[in-house]
Motif scaffolding. Sequence first.
Motif, mmCIF file in Angstrom:
data_model
loop_
_atom_site.group_PDB
_atom_site.id
_atom_site.type_symbol
_atom_site.label_atom_id
_atom_site.label_comp_id
_atom_site.label_asym_id
_atom_site.label_seq_id
_atom_site.Cartn_x
_atom_site.Cartn_y
_atom_site.Cartn_z
ATOM 1 N N MET A 149 0.781 -1.016 -0.200
ATOM 2 C CA MET A 149 -0.097 0.153 0.060
ATOM 3 C C MET A 149 0.701 1.259 -0.113
ATOM 4 O O MET A 149 0.493 2.201 -0.678
ATOM 5 C CB MET A 149 -0.969 0.046 1.103
ATOM 6 C CG MET A 149 -2.136 -0.859 1.068
ATOM 7 S SD MET A 149 -3.118 -0.736 2.303
ATOM 8 C CE MET A 149 -4.038 0.607 1.969
ATOM 9 N N ALA A 150 1.891 1.224 0.809
ATOM 10 C CA ALA A 150 2.870 2.340 0.653
ATOM 11 C C ALA A 150 3.391 2.540 -0.783
ATOM 12 O O ALA A 150 3.362 3.628 -1.142
ATOM 13 C CB ALA A 150 4.040 1.973 1.646
ATOM 14 N N CYS A 151 3.674 1.519 -1.395
ATOM 15 C CA CYS A 151 4.269 1.734 -2.625
ATOM 16 C C CYS A 151 3.014 2.181 -3.646
ATOM 17 O O CYS A 151 3.477 3.087 -4.580
ATOM 18 C CB CYS A 151 4.859 0.347 -3.324
ATOM 19 S SG CYS A 151 5.472 0.459 -4.900
ATOM 20 N N VAL A 152 2.071 1.861 -3.529
ATOM 21 C CA VAL A 152 0.787 2.441 -4.475
ATOM 22 C C VAL A 152 0.742 3.853 -3.950
ATOM 23 O O VAL A 152 0.466 4.926 -4.985
ATOM 24 C CB VAL A 152 -0.546 1.621 -4.125
ATOM 25 C CG1 VAL A 152 -1.871 2.207 -4.700
ATOM 26 C CG2 VAL A 152 -0.570 0.106 -4.457
ATOM 27 N N TYR A 153 0.687 4.235 -2.831
ATOM 28 C CA TYR A 153 0.439 5.637 -2.311
ATOM 29 C C TYR A 153 1.547 6.523 -2.688
ATOM 30 O O TYR A 153 1.768 7.544 -3.003
ATOM 31 C CB TYR A 153 0.173 5.844 -0.934
ATOM 32 C CG TYR A 153 -1.325 5.325 -0.606
ATOM 33 C CD1 TYR A 153 -2.442 6.362 -0.921
ATOM 34 C CD2 TYR A 153 -1.607 4.389 0.092
ATOM 35 C CE1 TYR A 153 -3.639 6.440 -0.694
ATOM 36 C CE2 TYR A 153 -3.017 4.117 0.104
ATOM 37 C CZ TYR A 153 -3.929 5.141 0.034
ATOM 38 O OH TYR A 153 -5.202 5.135 0.288
ATOM 39 N N ASN A 154 2.950 5.830 -2.817
ATOM 40 C CA ASN A 154 3.991 6.535 -3.220
ATOM 41 C C ASN A 154 3.968 6.864 -4.812
ATOM 42 O O ASN A 154 4.199 8.010 -5.288
ATOM 43 C CB ASN A 154 5.281 5.639 -3.080
ATOM 44 C CG ASN A 154 6.497 6.461 -3.225
ATOM 45 O OD1 ASN A 154 6.832 6.520 -4.354
ATOM 46 N ND2 ASN A 154 7.350 6.894 -2.449
ATOM 47 N N TYR A 155 3.357 5.946 -5.557
ATOM 48 C CA TYR A 155 3.140 6.110 -6.916
ATOM 49 C C TYR A 155 2.139 7.219 -7.093
ATOM 50 O O TYR A 155 2.221 8.036 -7.966
ATOM 51 C CB TYR A 155 2.625 4.728 -7.576
ATOM 52 C CG TYR A 155 2.393 5.037 -9.312
ATOM 53 C CD1 TYR A 155 3.513 5.261 -9.927
ATOM 54 C CD2 TYR A 155 1.218 5.117 -9.825
ATOM 55 C CE1 TYR A 155 3.270 5.437 -11.411
ATOM 56 C CE2 TYR A 155 0.953 5.338 -11.000
ATOM 57 C CZ TYR A 155 1.840 5.358 -11.930
ATOM 58 O OH TYR A 155 1.911 5.466 -13.113
ATOM 59 N N LEU A 156 0.956 7.510 -6.370
ATOM 60 C CA LEU A 156 0.162 8.458 -6.541
ATOM 61 C C LEU A 156 0.726 9.804 -6.168
ATOM 62 O O LEU A 156 0.394 10.835 -6.821
ATOM 63 C CB LEU A 156 -1.296 8.147 -5.231
ATOM 64 C CG LEU A 156 -2.009 6.896 -5.838
ATOM 65 C CD1 LEU A 156 -3.121 6.693 -4.920
ATOM 66 C CD2 LEU A 156 -2.706 7.238 -7.240
ATOM 67 N N VAL A 201 -1.273 13.252 -7.426
ATOM 68 C CA VAL A 201 -2.704 12.770 -7.258
ATOM 69 C C VAL A 201 -2.985 13.637 -6.019
ATOM 70 O O VAL A 201 -2.610 13.223 -4.937
ATOM 71 C CB VAL A 201 -3.032 11.552 -7.206
ATOM 72 C CG1 VAL A 201 -4.696 11.524 -7.012
ATOM 73 C CG2 VAL A 201 -2.785 10.877 -8.598
ATOM 74 N N LYS A 202 -4.065 14.494 -6.055
ATOM 75 C CA LYS A 202 -4.403 15.340 -4.745
ATOM 76 C C LYS A 202 -5.799 15.123 -4.067
ATOM 77 O O LYS A 202 -6.119 15.273 -3.331
ATOM 78 C CB LYS A 202 -4.339 17.050 -5.188
ATOM 79 C CG LYS A 202 -3.074 17.622 -5.613
ATOM 80 C CD LYS A 202 -2.078 17.425 -4.427
ATOM 81 C CE LYS A 202 -0.791 18.193 -4.823
ATOM 82 N NZ LYS A 202 0.345 17.599 -3.947
ATOM 83 N N ASN A 203 -6.561 14.466 -5.220
ATOM 84 C CA ASN A 203 -7.925 14.227 -4.995
ATOM 85 C C ASN A 203 -8.198 12.949 -3.723
ATOM 86 O O ASN A 203 -7.586 11.930 -4.079
ATOM 87 C CB ASN A 203 -8.708 13.623 -6.239
ATOM 88 C CG ASN A 203 -10.235 13.478 -5.975
ATOM 89 O OD1 ASN A 203 -10.928 13.598 -4.980
ATOM 90 N ND2 ASN A 203 -10.855 13.517 -7.422
ATOM 91 N N LYS A 204 -8.789 13.393 -2.948
ATOM 92 C CA LYS A 204 -8.843 12.370 -1.541
ATOM 93 C C LYS A 204 -9.778 11.318 -1.982
ATOM 94 O O LYS A 204 -9.692 9.975 -1.588
ATOM 95 C CB LYS A 204 -9.445 13.262 -0.585
ATOM 96 C CG LYS A 204 -8.352 14.137 0.348
ATOM 97 C CD LYS A 204 -8.543 14.045 1.635
ATOM 98 C CE LYS A 204 -7.763 15.118 2.162
ATOM 99 N NZ LYS A 204 -6.350 14.732 2.533
ATOM 100 N N GLY A 205 -10.640 11.643 -2.861
ATOM 101 C CA GLY A 205 -11.647 10.389 -3.611
ATOM 102 C C GLY A 205 -10.673 9.260 -4.124
ATOM 103 O O GLY A 205 -11.028 8.230 -3.868
ATOM 104 N N ILE A 206 -9.855 9.808 -4.881
ATOM 105 C CA ILE A 206 -8.956 8.592 -5.735
ATOM 106 C C ILE A 206 -8.144 7.868 -4.537
ATOM 107 O O ILE A 206 -7.980 6.768 -4.850
ATOM 108 C CB ILE A 206 -8.105 9.499 -6.810
ATOM 109 C CG1 ILE A 206 -9.169 9.996 -7.773
ATOM 110 C CG2 ILE A 206 -7.118 8.616 -7.196
ATOM 111 C CD1 ILE A 206 -8.476 10.730 -9.002
ATOM 112 N N LYS A 207 -7.571 8.692 -3.689
ATOM 113 C CA LYS A 207 -6.701 8.028 -2.843
ATOM 114 C C LYS A 207 -7.534 6.855 -1.824
ATOM 115 O O LYS A 207 -7.073 5.591 -1.467
ATOM 116 C CB LYS A 207 -6.187 9.075 -1.794
ATOM 117 C CG LYS A 207 -4.892 9.982 -2.558
ATOM 118 C CD LYS A 207 -4.573 10.958 -1.595
ATOM 119 C CE LYS A 207 -3.452 11.503 -2.160
ATOM 120 N NZ LYS A 207 -2.675 12.553 -1.457
ATOM 121 N N ILE A 208 -8.861 7.244 -1.374
ATOM 122 C CA ILE A 208 -9.733 6.162 -0.820
ATOM 123 C C ILE A 208 -10.008 5.261 -1.722
ATOM 124 O O ILE A 208 -9.959 4.022 -1.266
ATOM 125 C CB ILE A 208 -10.773 7.073 -0.270
ATOM 126 C CG1 ILE A 208 -10.528 7.973 0.871
ATOM 127 C CG2 ILE A 208 -12.010 6.035 0.107
ATOM 128 C CD1 ILE A 208 -11.687 9.080 1.321
#
Length: 186
Positions: free
Chosen positions: A131-138, A143-150
Amino acid sequence: EMLETSSQDLLQLYQTMGVLDAGQLQTMEAAIENNLQMMLLTIPAAFILMPILLAMANIFCADLILKRLGYAIKGYRPLSELTMPQHLKVFLMLLLLGVFLVNMLQISAIPEIYTITISTLVDIVFFIMGMACVYNYLAYKQVKNKGIKILAGMMCIFLQPLITFLGIVDTYLDIRRIFRRENEIK
């Protein structure tokens, strides 16, 4: 006991309805028994993780209270910046190798509950690293949109085996370095 009772009730319901034939009922009963056995074997891992999760919740609540009182708080690092220390990488690799050898050689002196507990804990660690790798890619894609991060977090939960594998690959092969290298080239 309650899970066993409810699963038996479910099987009786399917039997009385006549929706499934005898072979399908046997397959379903075997699957339910296997799932119940695995749930019982993963309970120790949940008990090991409980103090960690409660401590994190306690720190989070204390940080919220202190922020409202006006104190400067150094919060958690973002998940995208989470990396695994080298000594933990080696330790987890040795744990996985030990569990693999115990399972392959079918050593009966070591109870199955130990191997399942260790496998579950290591799986959770690598899932978090994935998950850390996915969020690092975001973060790399800004990517600033919280909806996409959720949505990405929910997709990670649904794709748990794939994200765990991504965590293993990122931990030992450092996939995030590719993002940094692309960023340096530009």
